[in-house]
Enzyme design. Structure first.
Site, PDB file in Angstrom:
ATOM      1  N   SER A 143       0.821  -1.195   0.000  1.00  0.00           N
ATOM      2  CA  SER A 143       0.000   0.000   0.000  1.00  0.00           C
ATOM      3  C   SER A 143       0.867   1.262   0.000  1.00  0.00           C
ATOM      4  CB  SER A 143      -0.957  -0.035   1.200  1.00  0.00           C
ATOM      5  OG  SER A 143      -1.914   0.991   1.112  1.00  0.00           O
ATOM      6  N   ASP A 300      -2.196   6.135  -3.965  1.00  0.00           N
ATOM      7  CA  ASP A 300      -0.998   5.471  -3.466  1.00  0.00           C
ATOM      8  C   ASP A 300      -0.612   4.329  -4.408  1.00  0.00           C
ATOM      9  OD1 ASP A 300      -2.945   3.622  -2.824  1.00  0.00           O
ATOM     10  OD2 ASP A 300      -2.256   3.279  -0.786  1.00  0.00           O
ATOM     11  N   ASP A 302      -0.896   1.134  -4.658  1.00  0.00           N
ATOM     12  CA  ASP A 302      -1.867   0.126  -5.099  1.00  0.00           C
ATOM     13  C   ASP A 302      -3.226   0.731  -5.400  1.00  0.00           C
ATOM     14  OD1 ASP A 302      -2.336   0.558  -2.333  1.00  0.00           O
ATOM     15  OD2 ASP A 302      -3.342  -1.374  -2.149  1.00  0.00           O
TER      16      ASP A 302
END
Length: 561
Positions: A143, A300, A302
């Site tokens: 992430s 971000d 992902d």
């Protein structure tokens, strides 16, 4: 711990990079302790940790063991292995290798794997699980964590991250396995030939994109589709889906930051790949000023988290936090649906226990019921079946850490859908001669000024985890009746659950004037987080309350060694 370190040196193949890595730290007791003092474990979003050798690291052994544990749970729980597991990955170091290894292990266990051949956003993985009718899903991603990290997000058949009985069951299966156990593994080419690995691609991308576009709130004639917008994927997975969305939605002035367009596991263009940090917008701001952009959007790596900065009318930009963005989107969607008669009879919104009251207040004004959940979207989206059983229609879900789920088909944060809605919202307000900041101010004038502050105390390693424990114990057992000039009206301890909220190591203090703060250890990072909120008709008074409350709590923390 030194015994475990020695065992790894003994068991590892001498040609393995992990073996050489462990040789390099021989004699460094502190580093050995950090790598071996515990086994990496499931937190808010599955596994997450620094890549490297050790039981407390992300590597082939820890990832392989987790995958076999999931496979064992699927087989023992009576699930049909043909339903399969959907697997995706982002731009992180080792993500592709980890994803292919997971596919091979599932295939080796006779469980079908649906594998994306290149990086995809997390929300598409969640969508794919439901679309395929898969029993589970896996995404290799850390992430928004720093470049040294990778992670392993696990989903169940509802498209949400695992929790409760499933999470506990998988964890038990993982713990039964040794790091060096031999797991069945079918080479990828053989697995594809046997139909045990199915490669996903354009069809799933198209289905997900159509879902995103279906969330549009207003027709083109109500929008200024020439509104200048700048987008940055922060060198992650968002470039292709976000730009394709913008093209199909008709945004004619939607530009991407060139330096951050392509995947980069080292994130050389940004100091920290977290759009919640305004520093991540530095290059986008420069581009936005030249283009006269009304809004800057960042996702971000992902693409589940989405944050925005909006033009301040003075040639610069103002960063909006998750509470503000969520409140704006809730107000925009509620007004849009009410105007066209599309607001459900019994709509419901879900927010986390540490999310502020801005969105809640807007919902109450529109007759939208508000549910609370523990932090993390496995908990927020995990309540969707429950609200539907209660007869309510899902309207929106969000939390303060720049995450929202605008539709029910993605049971996780969805930065692509949220980005589409932000762009549409900006185009709508521009058509009306307003900026996004004007719209936010109008909501504050109507509902009051919602001020907030967040403090994260970062405490690394074993010593840090122990101090976090002492801080929580000190507050939990202190019996405090006041913090500075604020008297406590109610203390909520979630350690054993509270009302319909399951147990979590979190505390909330509500003051007599309605101000409140909450505290909890992070489930994904080595930190303890504090959230402060206040509401007042006067903006300055509201802001001052947050600062005074935060100062009083910080003084207490400093006294806890």
């Amino acid at each position: 711990m030194n015994e475990t370190y020695k065992l790894w040196l003994e068991k590892l193949d001498k040609t393995s990079p992990l073996y050489q890595e462990l040789l390099d730290i021989q004699g460094d007791d502190a580093e050995i302790t950090e790598r071996f003092y515990r086994e990496i474990e499931f937190g808010t979003a599955g596994l997450r940790g620094i890549c490297g050798a050790g039981t407390n690291r992300m590597n082939d052994l820890t990832v392989g063991r987790a995958t076999q544990g999931i496979a064992n749970y699927i087989l023992k729980s009576g699930q049909d292995p043909k339903k399969g597991v959907a697997i995706a990955y982002d731009c992180r170091h080792h993500s592709k290798e980890f994803s292919e290894m997971a596919a091979e292990i599932f295939a080796g266990n006779g469980i079908r794997a649906y594998l994306f051949p290149s990086l995809r956003p997390t929300p598409e993985l969640s969508y794919a699980v439901r679309k395929l009718g898969a029993v589970s899903g896996v995404n290799m991603t850390a992430s928004h964590n720093p470049k040294e990290y990778n992670g392993y997000k696990v989903y169940w058949d509802d498209g949400a991250q695992i929790s409760g009985e499933v999470s506990d069951g998988i964890l038990k299966e993982i713990q039964k396995l040794g790091m060096f156990d031999a797991f069945p593994r079918l080479p990828l080419a053989d697995a594809v030939e046997k139909g045990l690995v199915v490669m996903l691609g354009a069809d799933m991308d198209e289905d997900y994109l159509n879902y995103v576009l279906s969330l549009a709130q207003r027709p083109d004639e109500e929008l200024d589709l020439d509104t200048p917008i700048v987008y940055t994927p922060l060198n992650g997975a968002g470039s292709i889906p976000m730009m394709e969305m913008a093209k199909r939605r008709g945004f004619r002035n939607f530009a991407i930051v060139p330096e951050q367009k392509d995947p980069d596991p080292d994130f050389k263009s940004v100091p920290f790949p977290n759009p919640e940090n305004p520093k991540a917008f530095a290059i986008a701001e420069e581009m936005g000023k030249k283009a006269g952009a009304e809004v800057l959007i960042a996702t971000d790596p992902d693409s589940d988290r989405m944050a925005i900065e909006v033009a301040d009318g003075k040639g610069g930009y103002v960063a909006l936090n998750g509470n503000q963005t969520g409140g704006l989107l809730i107000a925009y969607m509620a007004a849009s649906q009410k105007e066209r008669g599309a607001l459900p009879d019994k709509p419901a919104m879900i927010q986390s226990i540490v999310t502020g009251n801005f969105g809640r207040t807007v919902c109450e004004d529109y007759g939208i019921k508000v549910y609370e959940a523990l932090t993390g979207f496995k908990n927020i989206c995990g309540r969707i079946p429950e609200i539907q059983k209660d007869g309510y229609s899902y309207f929106f879900g969000y939390e303060e850490s720049i995450g929202c789920a605008p539709g029910e088909e993605v049971r996780d944060k969805d930065g692509i859908s949220a980005g589409m809605l932000v762009a549409e919202m900006a185009a709508y307000y521009r058509k009306k001669g307003m900026g996004v900041l004007d719209a936010l101010d109008a909501l504050y004038q109507k509902y009051g000024y919602f001020s907030e502050g967040q403090v994260s105390v970062v405490l690394q390693g074993k010593a840090g985890q122990e101090r976090i424990g002492r801080i929580m114990d000190a507050f939990r057992n202190g019996g405090r009746k006041s913090f500075g000039g604020f008297e406590v009206a109610e203390t909520v301890d979630y350690i054993n659950g509270y009302r319909d909220i399951p147990a979590q190591n979190a505390l909330k203090y509500v003051m007599t004037d309605g101000s409140w703060f909450a505290m909890r250890p992070s489930g994904t990072e080595p930190k303890i987080k504090f959230y402060y909120y206040a509401l007042d008709a006067d903006k300055a008074v509201s802001s001052r309350k947050v600062k005074e409350m935060s100062d009083a709590v910080n003084a207490l923390i400093e006294g806890i060694a």
